[in-house]
Design a protein around this motif. Structure first.
Motif: not given
Length: 107
Positions: A7, A29, A33, A36-40, A45-47
């Protein structure tokens, strides 16, 4: 070559005190996105990537649209380390229902 899922975490602190800085924040930001990163969590953000070398590709991509001011950090975590994560919350919340696993500890 061994393929171990990783990750890639991008954590950032960007100033938003002027319209120009708010725009730079939105562009950054949106770039995460689009890649391919998503906010946790806010500003985290993580991918998922197949391995560290693949993650380095995204590190280079992020460098291209990083704002000139602010603080951005990248960290790589193995899938096993990520699965060992515990989520601590102060009291029961809707988030507890969303997570739905035994990883959450309510204190």
């Amino acid at each position: 070559m061994s393929y171990e899922k990783m990750r890639v975490f991008c954590m950032f602190d960007l100033p938003v005190d002027t319209p120009e800085k708010r725009r730079a924040y939105r562009v950054f930001r949106k770039g995460l996105i689009e890649n391919g990163f998503t906010m946790i969590q806010y500003s985290v953000y993580q991918r998922i990537v197949p391995n560290r070398r693949s993650g380095k590709k995204y590190e280079e991509i992020i460098k291209k649209f990083i704002p000139s001011n602010g603080d951005v950090r990248i960290i790589y975590i193995s899938e096993k380390q990520y699965n060992d994560m515990k989520i601590l919350v102060g009291s029961k919340s809707k988030q507890e229902e969303i997570v739905g696993s035994n990883k959450m500890v309510v204190i």
